[in-house]
Design a protein around this motif. Sequence first.
Motif: not given
Length: 180
Positions: A19-20, A93-111, A168-171, A176-180
Amino acid sequence: MKSFPSASEDSEFASRVLKVNHAGENGAVNIYAGQIFFARITAPGMVAELAEFKSHEEGHRAIFWAELLRRNRPRCRSYWLCGIGGFTLGLVTGLFGRKAIAATTVAVERVVLRHLEHQLELLQGKDEAAVKAIESIVAEERQHHDQSASHITVGQFLPRVLSPVVSASTEAVIWVGMRA
Protein backbone atom coordinates in the motif's frame (compact mmCIF):
# COMPACT_ATOMS: atom_id res chain seq x y z
CA MET A 1 11.26 -16.11 24.63
CA LYS A 2 11.06 -14.43 21.24
CA SER A 3 7.91 -15.08 19.23
CA PHE A 4 7.96 -15.22 15.44
CA PRO A 5 5.39 -13.42 13.33
CA SER A 6 2.48 -15.55 12.18
CA ALA A 7 1.63 -16.04 8.51
CA SER A 8 -1.25 -13.58 8.88
CA GLU A 9 1.09 -10.99 10.47
CA ASP A 10 3.54 -11.50 7.58
CA SER A 11 0.68 -11.06 5.10
CA GLU A 12 -0.55 -7.93 6.87
CA PHE A 13 2.96 -6.44 6.86
CA ALA A 14 3.38 -7.26 3.15
CA SER A 15 0.03 -5.65 2.35
CA ARG A 16 0.98 -2.52 4.28
CA VAL A 17 4.30 -2.34 2.40
CA LEU A 18 2.50 -2.73 -0.93
CA LYS A 19 0.00 0.00 0.00
CA VAL A 20 2.79 2.43 0.90
CA ASN A 21 4.75 1.52 -2.25
CA HIS A 22 1.60 2.10 -4.34
CA ALA A 23 1.10 5.52 -2.74
CA GLY A 24 4.78 6.31 -3.25
CA GLU A 25 4.55 5.44 -6.93
CA ASN A 26 1.58 7.80 -7.20
CA GLY A 27 3.78 10.47 -5.67
CA ALA A 28 6.54 9.68 -8.18
CA VAL A 29 4.15 9.86 -11.16
CA ASN A 30 3.08 13.27 -9.95
CA ILE A 31 6.61 14.51 -9.28
CA TYR A 32 7.43 13.83 -12.91
CA ALA A 33 4.15 15.38 -14.09
CA GLY A 34 4.97 18.58 -12.19
CA GLN A 35 8.55 18.62 -13.41
CA ILE A 36 7.49 18.10 -17.03
CA PHE A 37 5.12 21.06 -16.72
CA PHE A 38 7.99 23.51 -16.13
CA ALA A 39 10.82 21.56 -17.78
CA ARG A 40 9.36 22.40 -21.17
CA ILE A 41 10.68 25.91 -20.43
CA THR A 42 13.50 25.43 -17.89
CA ALA A 43 15.03 22.13 -19.10
CA PRO A 44 13.60 21.17 -22.50
CA GLY A 45 16.39 18.65 -23.06
CA MET A 46 15.10 16.60 -20.11
CA VAL A 47 11.42 16.36 -21.09
CA ALA A 48 11.76 13.06 -22.98
CA GLU A 49 13.72 11.50 -20.10
CA LEU A 50 11.16 12.71 -17.57
CA ALA A 51 8.30 11.38 -19.70
CA GLU A 52 10.05 7.98 -19.85
CA PHE A 53 10.55 7.96 -16.07
CA LYS A 54 6.90 8.96 -15.55
CA SER A 55 5.82 6.08 -17.78
CA HIS A 56 7.92 3.66 -15.70
CA GLU A 57 6.38 4.97 -12.48
CA GLU A 58 2.87 4.57 -13.91
CA GLY A 59 3.74 0.93 -14.61
CA HIS A 60 5.10 0.49 -11.08
CA ARG A 61 1.93 2.01 -9.63
CA ALA A 62 -0.14 -0.43 -11.72
CA ILE A 63 1.92 -3.42 -10.48
CA PHE A 64 1.30 -2.52 -6.85
CA TRP A 65 -2.37 -1.72 -7.48
CA ALA A 66 -2.89 -5.10 -9.17
CA GLU A 67 -1.34 -6.86 -6.19
CA LEU A 68 -3.50 -4.85 -3.76
CA LEU A 69 -6.61 -5.74 -5.77
CA ARG A 70 -5.59 -9.42 -5.74
CA ARG A 71 -5.37 -9.20 -1.94
CA ASN A 72 -8.62 -7.24 -1.73
CA ARG A 73 -6.83 -4.34 -0.03
CA PRO A 74 -7.66 -0.62 -0.37
CA ARG A 75 -5.22 2.13 -1.24
CA CYS A 76 -3.07 3.61 1.49
CA ARG A 77 -4.68 6.58 3.21
CA SER A 78 -1.68 8.65 2.12
CA TYR A 79 -2.27 7.94 -1.61
CA TRP A 80 -3.77 11.35 -2.48
CA LEU A 81 -1.41 13.21 -0.15
CA CYS A 82 1.53 11.60 -1.97
CA GLY A 83 0.04 12.67 -5.29
CA ILE A 84 -0.53 16.27 -4.26
CA GLY A 85 2.82 16.52 -2.47
CA GLY A 86 4.60 14.92 -5.40
CA PHE A 87 3.03 17.29 -7.91
CA THR A 88 3.94 20.29 -5.76
CA LEU A 89 7.53 19.08 -5.37
CA GLY A 90 7.69 18.48 -9.12
CA LEU A 91 6.42 21.95 -9.95
CA VAL A 92 8.88 23.66 -7.61
CA THR A 93 11.90 21.67 -8.71
CA GLY A 94 10.85 21.87 -12.38
CA LEU A 95 10.79 25.64 -12.06
CA PHE A 96 14.44 25.62 -10.95
CA GLY A 97 15.57 23.55 -13.94
CA ARG A 98 17.83 20.65 -14.79
CA LYS A 99 20.00 20.50 -11.66
CA ALA A 100 17.02 20.70 -9.28
CA ILE A 101 15.10 18.10 -11.27
CA ALA A 102 18.04 15.69 -11.29
CA ALA A 103 18.84 16.29 -7.61
CA THR A 104 15.24 15.56 -6.66
CA THR A 105 15.19 12.28 -8.56
CA VAL A 106 18.52 11.19 -7.08
CA ALA A 107 17.41 12.01 -3.53
CA VAL A 108 14.01 10.31 -3.86
CA GLU A 109 15.39 7.22 -5.59
CA ARG A 110 18.23 6.83 -3.07
CA VAL A 111 15.67 6.60 -0.26
CA VAL A 112 13.28 4.44 -2.28
CA LEU A 113 15.98 1.96 -3.31
CA ARG A 114 17.14 1.59 0.30
CA HIS A 115 13.56 0.89 1.40
CA LEU A 116 12.90 -1.54 -1.46
CA GLU A 117 16.06 -3.51 -0.65
CA HIS A 118 15.08 -3.64 3.03
CA GLN A 119 11.54 -4.74 2.13
CA LEU A 120 12.93 -7.54 -0.03
CA GLU A 121 15.06 -8.76 2.90
CA LEU A 122 12.09 -8.73 5.28
CA LEU A 123 9.64 -10.37 2.87
CA GLN A 124 11.91 -13.01 1.32
CA GLY A 125 10.49 -16.45 2.09
CA LYS A 126 7.38 -14.93 3.68
CA ASP A 127 5.40 -13.41 0.81
CA GLU A 128 6.67 -14.30 -2.64
CA ALA A 129 3.96 -12.30 -4.47
CA ALA A 130 5.05 -9.13 -2.67
CA VAL A 131 8.72 -9.94 -3.35
CA LYS A 132 7.98 -10.46 -7.04
CA ALA A 133 6.10 -7.13 -7.27
CA ILE A 134 8.92 -5.23 -5.56
CA GLU A 135 11.69 -6.97 -7.52
CA SER A 136 9.96 -6.09 -10.78
CA ILE A 137 10.56 -2.36 -10.30
CA VAL A 138 14.02 -2.17 -8.72
CA ALA A 139 16.02 -2.04 -11.97
CA GLU A 140 14.03 0.90 -13.34
CA GLU A 141 14.24 2.78 -10.04
CA ARG A 142 18.02 2.28 -10.10
CA GLN A 143 18.09 3.50 -13.73
CA HIS A 144 16.24 6.68 -12.69
CA HIS A 145 18.77 7.28 -9.92
CA ASP A 146 21.86 6.62 -12.02
CA GLN A 147 20.69 8.51 -15.09
CA SER A 148 19.72 11.53 -12.99
CA ALA A 149 23.00 11.40 -11.07
CA SER A 150 24.81 11.81 -14.39
CA HIS A 151 23.28 15.31 -14.68
CA ILE A 152 24.80 16.47 -11.39
CA THR A 153 28.32 17.55 -10.56
CA VAL A 154 29.35 16.79 -6.99
CA GLY A 155 29.28 19.87 -4.79
CA GLN A 156 26.81 21.89 -6.84
CA PHE A 157 24.76 24.26 -4.70
CA LEU A 158 21.22 23.22 -5.67
CA PRO A 159 21.75 19.46 -5.26
CA ARG A 160 23.60 20.03 -1.98
CA VAL A 161 20.65 22.04 -0.61
CA LEU A 162 17.81 20.01 -2.11
CA SER A 163 19.08 16.51 -1.41
CA PRO A 164 18.72 16.46 2.39
CA VAL A 165 15.32 18.19 2.28
CA VAL A 166 13.91 15.84 -0.37
CA SER A 167 15.44 12.77 1.31
CA ALA A 168 13.99 13.69 4.71
CA SER A 169 10.59 14.43 3.17
CA THR A 170 10.58 11.08 1.36
CA GLU A 171 11.53 9.27 4.58
CA ALA A 172 8.76 11.10 6.45
CA VAL A 173 6.13 10.18 3.86
CA ILE A 174 7.16 6.51 4.04
CA TRP A 175 7.16 6.58 7.85
CA VAL A 176 3.66 8.12 7.95
CA GLY A 177 2.38 5.71 5.31
CA MET A 178 3.58 2.68 7.25
CA ARG A 179 1.69 3.90 10.31
CA ALA A 180 -1.49 5.17 8.60
